[in-house]
Design a protein around this motif. Sequence first.
Motif, PDB file in Angstrom:
ATOM      1  N   LYS A  45     -45.204 -43.998  12.164  1.00 38.67           N
ATOM      2  CA  LYS A  45     -46.559 -44.205  11.668  1.00 38.67           C
ATOM      3  C   LYS A  45     -47.450 -42.966  11.765  1.00 38.67           C
ATOM      4  O   LYS A  45     -48.467 -42.886  11.093  1.00 38.67           O
ATOM      5  CB  LYS A  45     -47.199 -45.375  12.404  1.00 38.67           C
ATOM      6  CG  LYS A  45     -46.427 -46.667  12.131  1.00 38.67           C
ATOM      7  CD  LYS A  45     -46.918 -47.801  12.941  1.00 38.67           C
ATOM      8  CE  LYS A  45     -46.149 -49.076  12.803  1.00 38.67           C
ATOM      9  NZ  LYS A  45     -44.995 -49.127  11.993  1.00 38.67           N
ATOM     10  N   GLN A  46     -47.075 -42.013  12.597  1.00 34.80           N
ATOM     11  CA  GLN A  46     -47.821 -40.765  12.776  1.00 34.80           C
ATOM     12  C   GLN A  46     -46.817 -39.621  12.745  1.00 34.80           C
ATOM     13  O   GLN A  46     -45.756 -39.713  13.350  1.00 34.80           O
ATOM     14  CB  GLN A  46     -48.560 -40.745  14.120  1.00 34.80           C
ATOM     15  CG  GLN A  46     -49.518 -41.886  14.338  1.00 34.80           C
ATOM     16  CD  GLN A  46     -50.787 -41.743  13.516  1.00 34.80           C
ATOM     17  OE1 GLN A  46     -51.328 -40.663  13.364  1.00 34.80           O
ATOM     18  NE2 GLN A  46     -51.263 -42.852  12.981  1.00 34.80           N
ATOM     19  N   LEU A  47     -47.191 -38.562  12.071  1.00 34.55           N
ATOM     20  CA  LEU A  47     -46.290 -37.420  11.946  1.00 34.55           C
ATOM     21  C   LEU A  47     -47.133 -36.159  11.855  1.00 34.55           C
ATOM     22  O   LEU A  47     -48.164 -36.150  11.175  1.00 34.55           O
ATOM     23  CB  LEU A  47     -45.444 -37.591  10.683  1.00 34.55           C
ATOM     24  CG  LEU A  47     -44.387 -36.575  10.357  1.00 34.55           C
ATOM     25  CD1 LEU A  47     -43.290 -36.586  11.420  1.00 34.55           C
ATOM     26  CD2 LEU A  47     -43.767 -36.896   9.005  1.00 34.55           C
ATOM     27  N   THR A  48     -46.707 -35.083  12.533  1.00 33.29           N
ATOM     28  CA  THR A  48     -47.403 -33.811  12.469  1.00 33.29           C
ATOM     29  C   THR A  48     -46.401 -32.723  12.101  1.00 33.29           C
ATOM     30  O   THR A  48     -45.325 -32.632  12.715  1.00 33.29           O
ATOM     31  CB  THR A  48     -48.068 -33.468  13.814  1.00 33.29           C
ATOM     32  OG1 THR A  48     -49.000 -34.511  14.144  1.00 33.29           O
ATOM     33  CG2 THR A  48     -48.815 -32.145  13.738  1.00 33.29           C
ATOM     34  N   VAL A  49     -46.739 -31.927  11.086  1.00 39.97           N
ATOM     35  CA  VAL A  49     -45.892 -30.824  10.630  1.00 39.97           C
ATOM     36  C   VAL A  49     -46.776 -29.605  10.377  1.00 39.97           C
ATOM     37  O   VAL A  49     -47.995 -29.702  10.381  1.00 39.97           O
ATOM     38  CB  VAL A  49     -45.121 -31.193   9.339  1.00 39.97           C
ATOM     39  CG1 VAL A  49     -44.179 -32.373   9.589  1.00 39.97           C
ATOM     40  CG2 VAL A  49     -46.057 -31.486   8.181  1.00 39.97           C
ATOM     41  N   LYS A 109     -52.931 -27.521   5.079  1.00 42.31           N
ATOM     42  CA  LYS A 109     -53.576 -28.103   6.261  1.00 42.31           C
ATOM     43  C   LYS A 109     -54.457 -29.274   5.865  1.00 42.31           C
ATOM     44  O   LYS A 109     -55.159 -29.232   4.859  1.00 42.31           O
ATOM     45  CB  LYS A 109     -54.420 -27.054   6.981  1.00 42.31           C
ATOM     46  CG  LYS A 109     -53.599 -26.006   7.673  1.00 42.31           C
ATOM     47  CD  LYS A 109     -54.488 -25.011   8.398  1.00 42.31           C
ATOM     48  CE  LYS A 109     -53.637 -23.949   9.068  1.00 42.31           C
ATOM     49  NZ  LYS A 109     -54.446 -22.989   9.819  1.00 42.31           N
ATOM     50  N   GLY A 110     -54.402 -30.312   6.681  1.00 43.09           N
ATOM     51  CA  GLY A 110     -55.217 -31.492   6.447  1.00 43.09           C
ATOM     52  C   GLY A 110     -54.482 -32.750   6.863  1.00 43.09           C
ATOM     53  O   GLY A 110     -53.401 -32.698   7.465  1.00 43.09           O
ATOM     54  N   GLU A 111     -55.070 -33.884   6.535  1.00 42.04           N
ATOM     55  CA  GLU A 111     -54.450 -35.172   6.846  1.00 42.04           C
ATOM     56  C   GLU A 111     -54.151 -35.903   5.550  1.00 42.04           C
ATOM     57  O   GLU A 111     -54.914 -35.827   4.582  1.00 42.04           O
ATOM     58  CB  GLU A 111     -55.366 -36.026   7.721  1.00 42.04           C
ATOM     59  CG  GLU A 111     -55.481 -35.521   9.145  1.00 42.04           C
ATOM     60  CD  GLU A 111     -56.244 -36.492  10.025  1.00 42.04           C
ATOM     61  OE1 GLU A 111     -55.749 -36.791  11.127  1.00 42.04           O
ATOM     62  OE2 GLU A 111     -57.329 -36.947   9.605  1.00 42.04           O
ATOM     63  N   TYR A 112     -53.042 -36.620   5.563  1.00 42.78           N
ATOM     64  CA  TYR A 112     -52.588 -37.374   4.410  1.00 42.78           C
ATOM     65  C   TYR A 112     -52.235 -38.788   4.850  1.00 42.78           C
ATOM     66  O   TYR A 112     -51.810 -39.001   5.986  1.00 42.78           O
ATOM     67  CB  TYR A 112     -51.342 -36.723   3.800  1.00 42.78           C
ATOM     68  CG  TYR A 112     -51.562 -35.301   3.353  1.00 42.78           C
ATOM     69  CD1 TYR A 112     -51.848 -35.006   2.028  1.00 42.78           C
ATOM     70  CD2 TYR A 112     -51.484 -34.231   4.254  1.00 42.78           C
ATOM     71  CE1 TYR A 112     -52.046 -33.695   1.607  1.00 42.78           C
ATOM     72  CE2 TYR A 112     -51.686 -32.932   3.847  1.00 42.78           C
ATOM     73  CZ  TYR A 112     -51.960 -32.663   2.523  1.00 42.78           C
ATOM     74  OH  TYR A 112     -52.170 -31.374   2.118  1.00 42.78           O
ATOM     75  N   VAL A 129     -51.016 -32.140   8.783  1.00 42.06           N
ATOM     76  CA  VAL A 129     -50.443 -30.831   8.510  1.00 42.06           C
ATOM     77  C   VAL A 129     -51.337 -29.805   9.187  1.00 42.06           C
ATOM     78  O   VAL A 129     -52.529 -29.741   8.933  1.00 42.06           O
ATOM     79  CB  VAL A 129     -50.347 -30.571   6.993  1.00 42.06           C
ATOM     80  CG1 VAL A 129     -49.765 -29.184   6.734  1.00 42.06           C
ATOM     81  CG2 VAL A 129     -49.505 -31.640   6.308  1.00 42.06           C
ATOM     82  N   LYS A 130     -50.729 -29.009  10.072  1.00 44.97           N
ATOM     83  CA  LYS A 130     -51.465 -27.978  10.824  1.00 44.97           C
ATOM     84  C   LYS A 130     -51.187 -26.608  10.257  1.00 44.97           C
ATOM     85  O   LYS A 130     -50.189 -26.355   9.667  1.00 44.97           O
ATOM     86  CB  LYS A 130     -51.093 -28.028  12.292  1.00 44.97           C
ATOM     87  CG  LYS A 130     -51.545 -29.308  12.948  1.00 44.97           C
ATOM     88  CD  LYS A 130     -51.341 -29.262  14.428  1.00 44.97           C
ATOM     89  CE  LYS A 130     -51.941 -30.524  15.014  1.00 44.97           C
ATOM     90  NZ  LYS A 130     -52.193 -30.442  16.396  1.00 44.97           N
TER      91      LYS A 130
END
Length: 130
Positions: A45-49, A109-112, A129-130
């Motif tokens: 449910k949460q992912l950071t790349v 970069k941002g949130e989706y 996305v960082k």
Amino acid sequence: MKKVIALFVLVLTVSFAAQAQDKMMKDTPAKTITLEQTKGEFTQKQLTVTAGTYIFEIDNNNVGHKVGFVLVPKGKDLSNPENHIKTAYVTAAVENNTTGNSKPTTLTKGEYVYFCPLNPTSTDNILTVK
């Protein structure tokens, strides 16, 4: 005259830097983000790349029917297809107990928000996305 030359050099420098960055992004192979769908939900449910180019691999884990994948910048109207990142769609609806892929998708970069309109899943799933 010196100001004009300096401005010209600055414009050329920025232009070459942008072209180099575009070439680097095109030459870098896409990474894969694998997401699994079960009945009514994504298991992740949460992912950071990091920013880059990705292919979304969507696993249909016994949902019982076809599934899909939609990615939208957070804050945009999810119901408006104009806001969907079309390259992130799976190339064909994913049959039960199979895996499907998107086209390469460049993320900045941002949130989706990601969801499946066919399953249907929650729209609380966030890709950062960082």
